[in-house]
Design a protein around this motif. Sequence first.
Motif, PDB file in Angstrom:
ATOM      1  N   TYR A  20       0.834  -1.206   0.000  1.00 47.48           N
ATOM      2  CA  TYR A  20       0.000   0.000   0.000  1.00 47.48           C
ATOM      3  C   TYR A  20       0.872   1.261   0.000  1.00 47.48           C
ATOM      4  O   TYR A  20       0.635   2.187  -0.770  1.00 47.48           O
ATOM      5  CB  TYR A  20      -0.942   0.005   1.207  1.00 47.48           C
ATOM      6  CG  TYR A  20      -1.740   1.272   1.321  1.00 47.48           C
ATOM      7  CD1 TYR A  20      -2.880   1.459   0.541  1.00 47.48           C
ATOM      8  CD2 TYR A  20      -1.353   2.294   2.186  1.00 47.48           C
ATOM      9  CE1 TYR A  20      -3.605   2.629   0.628  1.00 47.48           C
ATOM     10  CE2 TYR A  20      -2.074   3.464   2.269  1.00 47.48           C
ATOM     11  CZ  TYR A  20      -3.202   3.631   1.492  1.00 47.48           C
ATOM     12  OH  TYR A  20      -3.911   4.795   1.569  1.00 47.48           O
ATOM     13  N   ALA A  21       1.878   1.287   0.856  1.00 45.46           N
ATOM     14  CA  ALA A  21       2.770   2.447   0.937  1.00 45.46           C
ATOM     15  C   ALA A  21       3.453   2.703  -0.403  1.00 45.46           C
ATOM     16  O   ALA A  21       3.538   3.850  -0.866  1.00 45.46           O
ATOM     17  CB  ALA A  21       3.813   2.237   2.040  1.00 45.46           C
ATOM     18  N   LYS A  22       3.905   1.651  -1.044  1.00 45.36           N
ATOM     19  CA  LYS A  22       4.573   1.791  -2.346  1.00 45.36           C
ATOM     20  C   LYS A  22       3.606   2.347  -3.387  1.00 45.36           C
ATOM     21  O   LYS A  22       3.961   3.239  -4.158  1.00 45.36           O
ATOM     22  CB  LYS A  22       5.127   0.437  -2.802  1.00 45.36           C
ATOM     23  CG  LYS A  22       5.943   0.515  -4.069  1.00 45.36           C
ATOM     24  CD  LYS A  22       6.554  -0.829  -4.413  1.00 45.36           C
ATOM     25  CE  LYS A  22       7.414  -0.710  -5.661  1.00 45.36           C
ATOM     26  NZ  LYS A  22       8.041  -1.979  -6.013  1.00 45.36           N
ATOM     27  N   GLU A  23       2.376   1.829  -3.396  1.00 46.67           N
ATOM     28  CA  GLU A  23       1.362   2.308  -4.351  1.00 46.67           C
ATOM     29  C   GLU A  23       1.044   3.786  -4.136  1.00 46.67           C
ATOM     30  O   GLU A  23       0.740   4.505  -5.082  1.00 46.67           O
ATOM     31  CB  GLU A  23       0.086   1.485  -4.226  1.00 46.67           C
ATOM     32  CG  GLU A  23       0.218   0.071  -4.741  1.00 46.67           C
ATOM     33  CD  GLU A  23      -0.973  -0.806  -4.400  1.00 46.67           C
ATOM     34  OE1 GLU A  23      -1.904  -0.337  -3.701  1.00 46.67           O
ATOM     35  OE2 GLU A  23      -0.980  -1.978  -4.827  1.00 46.67           O
ATOM     36  N   GLU A  24       1.090   4.223  -2.895  1.00 47.15           N
ATOM     37  CA  GLU A  24       0.780   5.608  -2.556  1.00 47.15           C
ATOM     38  C   GLU A  24       1.997   6.533  -2.682  1.00 47.15           C
ATOM     39  O   GLU A  24       1.886   7.748  -2.512  1.00 47.15           O
ATOM     40  CB  GLU A  24       0.231   5.703  -1.125  1.00 47.15           C
ATOM     41  CG  GLU A  24      -1.114   5.023  -0.940  1.00 47.15           C
ATOM     42  CD  GLU A  24      -2.212   5.671  -1.759  1.00 47.15           C
ATOM     43  OE1 GLU A  24      -2.336   6.915  -1.711  1.00 47.15           O
ATOM     44  OE2 GLU A  24      -2.948   4.942  -2.443  1.00 47.15           O
ATOM     45  N   GLY A  25       3.171   5.938  -2.936  1.00 48.94           N
ATOM     46  CA  GLY A  25       4.384   6.742  -3.050  1.00 48.94           C
ATOM     47  C   GLY A  25       4.844   7.310  -1.717  1.00 48.94           C
ATOM     48  O   GLY A  25       5.415   8.398  -1.658  1.00 48.94           O
ATOM     49  N   ARG A  26       4.584   6.576  -0.656  1.00 50.27           N
ATOM     50  CA  ARG A  26       4.952   7.020   0.689  1.00 50.27           C
ATOM     51  C   ARG A  26       5.735   5.905   1.375  1.00 50.27           C
ATOM     52  O   ARG A  26       5.702   4.761   0.962  1.00 50.27           O
ATOM     53  CB  ARG A  26       3.690   7.342   1.499  1.00 50.27           C
ATOM     54  CG  ARG A  26       2.892   8.473   0.870  1.00 50.27           C
ATOM     55  CD  ARG A  26       1.558   8.651   1.510  1.00 50.27           C
ATOM     56  NE  ARG A  26       1.702   9.120   2.878  1.00 50.27           N
ATOM     57  CZ  ARG A  26       0.674   9.252   3.702  1.00 50.27           C
ATOM     58  NH1 ARG A  26      -0.530   8.948   3.309  1.00 50.27           N
ATOM     59  NH2 ARG A  26       0.859   9.686   4.925  1.00 50.27           N
ATOM     60  N   SER A  27       6.412   6.275   2.439  1.00 53.87           N
ATOM     61  CA  SER A  27       7.140   5.261   3.195  1.00 53.87           C
ATOM     62  C   SER A  27       6.210   4.659   4.244  1.00 53.87           C
ATOM     63  O   SER A  27       5.232   5.281   4.674  1.00 53.87           O
ATOM     64  CB  SER A  27       8.361   5.878   3.893  1.00 53.87           C
ATOM     65  OG  SER A  27       7.945   6.738   4.938  1.00 53.87           O
ATOM     66  N   LEU A  28       6.524   3.456   4.657  1.00 49.41           N
ATOM     67  CA  LEU A  28       5.751   2.799   5.704  1.00 49.41           C
ATOM     68  C   LEU A  28       5.848   3.602   7.003  1.00 49.41           C
ATOM     69  O   LEU A  28       4.861   3.764   7.723  1.00 49.41           O
ATOM     70  CB  LEU A  28       6.247   1.362   5.893  1.00 49.41           C
ATOM     71  CG  LEU A  28       5.384   0.425   6.712  1.00 49.41           C
ATOM     72  CD1 LEU A  28       3.956   0.398   6.206  1.00 49.41           C
ATOM     73  CD2 LEU A  28       5.965  -0.973   6.685  1.00 49.41           C
ATOM     74  N   SER A  29       7.016   4.132   7.287  1.00 48.32           N
ATOM     75  CA  SER A  29       7.197   4.954   8.487  1.00 48.32           C
ATOM     76  C   SER A  29       6.278   6.173   8.459  1.00 48.32           C
ATOM     77  O   SER A  29       5.673   6.535   9.470  1.00 48.32           O
ATOM     78  CB  SER A  29       8.645   5.426   8.610  1.00 48.32           C
ATOM     79  OG  SER A  29       9.488   4.343   8.863  1.00 48.32           O
ATOM     80  N   ASP A  30       6.148   6.801   7.283  1.00 43.75           N
ATOM     81  CA  ASP A  30       5.279   7.963   7.144  1.00 43.75           C
ATOM     82  C   ASP A  30       3.828   7.591   7.405  1.00 43.75           C
ATOM     83  O   ASP A  30       3.109   8.309   8.108  1.00 43.75           O
ATOM     84  CB  ASP A  30       5.432   8.555   5.738  1.00 43.75           C
ATOM     85  CG  ASP A  30       4.573   9.777   5.510  1.00 43.75           C
ATOM     86  OD1 ASP A  30       4.623  10.703   6.358  1.00 43.75           O
ATOM     87  OD2 ASP A  30       3.864   9.817   4.492  1.00 43.75           O
ATOM     88  N   LEU A  31       3.387   6.455   6.862  1.00 43.09           N
ATOM     89  CA  LEU A  31       2.015   6.013   7.092  1.00 43.09           C
ATOM     90  C   LEU A  31       1.744   5.758   8.573  1.00 43.09           C
ATOM     91  O   LEU A  31       0.720   6.182   9.109  1.00 43.09           O
ATOM     92  CB  LEU A  31       1.728   4.738   6.295  1.00 43.09           C
ATOM     93  CG  LEU A  31       1.695   4.861   4.783  1.00 43.09           C
ATOM     94  CD1 LEU A  31       1.490   3.489   4.152  1.00 43.09           C
ATOM     95  CD2 LEU A  31       0.614   5.810   4.335  1.00 43.09           C
ATOM     96  N   VAL A  32       2.672   5.077   9.228  1.00 43.08           N
ATOM     97  CA  VAL A  32       2.501   4.756  10.645  1.00 43.08           C
ATOM     98  C   VAL A  32       2.509   6.037  11.486  1.00 43.08           C
ATOM     99  O   VAL A  32       1.658   6.227  12.360  1.00 43.08           O
ATOM    100  CB  VAL A  32       3.595   3.774  11.134  1.00 43.08           C
ATOM    101  CG1 VAL A  32       3.557   3.605  12.643  1.00 43.08           C
ATOM    102  CG2 VAL A  32       3.443   2.430  10.435  1.00 43.08           C
ATOM    103  N   GLU A  33       3.434   6.934  11.192  1.00 49.34           N
ATOM    104  CA  GLU A  33       3.511   8.195  11.941  1.00 49.34           C
ATOM    105  C   GLU A  33       2.222   8.995  11.808  1.00 49.34           C
ATOM    106  O   GLU A  33       1.677   9.491  12.798  1.00 49.34           O
ATOM    107  CB  GLU A  33       4.690   9.029  11.459  1.00 49.34           C
ATOM    108  CG  GLU A  33       4.819  10.347  12.193  1.00 49.34           C
ATOM    109  CD  GLU A  33       6.025  11.162  11.747  1.00 49.34           C
ATOM    110  OE1 GLU A  33       6.180  12.274  12.255  1.00 49.34           O
ATOM    111  OE2 GLU A  33       6.803  10.692  10.892  1.00 49.34           O
TER     112      GLU A  33
END
Length: 90
Positions: A20-33
Motif C-alpha cells: 500500500y505504501a509503495k502504491e501511494e508513493g509514501r514510506s511505511l514509516s510515514d504512514l505509521v507516523e
Amino acid sequence: MNTKLTLTMDKAVIEMAKKYAKEEGRSLSDLVENYFKMISSTSRTEEKIKEVAEDPTPYTTSLLGVMKLPKDFDPEKELQERREKKYLKK
C-alpha cells in the motif's frame, strides 16, 4: 527528532502495508507516523471525521492532525460564511 521504533506484527499485514505504501508513493514509516498522529489527536475524534465526510478515503484520513484548528472552530459556521461570501455578493 526521529527515533527508531520496532513493531511486531503479522507478516501478511506487514506485506500488505508495504504494498500500500509503495502504491501511494509514501514510506511505511510515514504512514505509521500519520496514523498515530490521527488517532492521538484530541481535536479530531472519529465522530468528527464522519461529520466532515461520510466515507473518508485513506488519503483524506491521513491528512487529519496536519493542521491545528482553534478550539471554538465550527465547520458548519465556516462553510455557511464561505458560501455567503461566494454566492451572496453584496
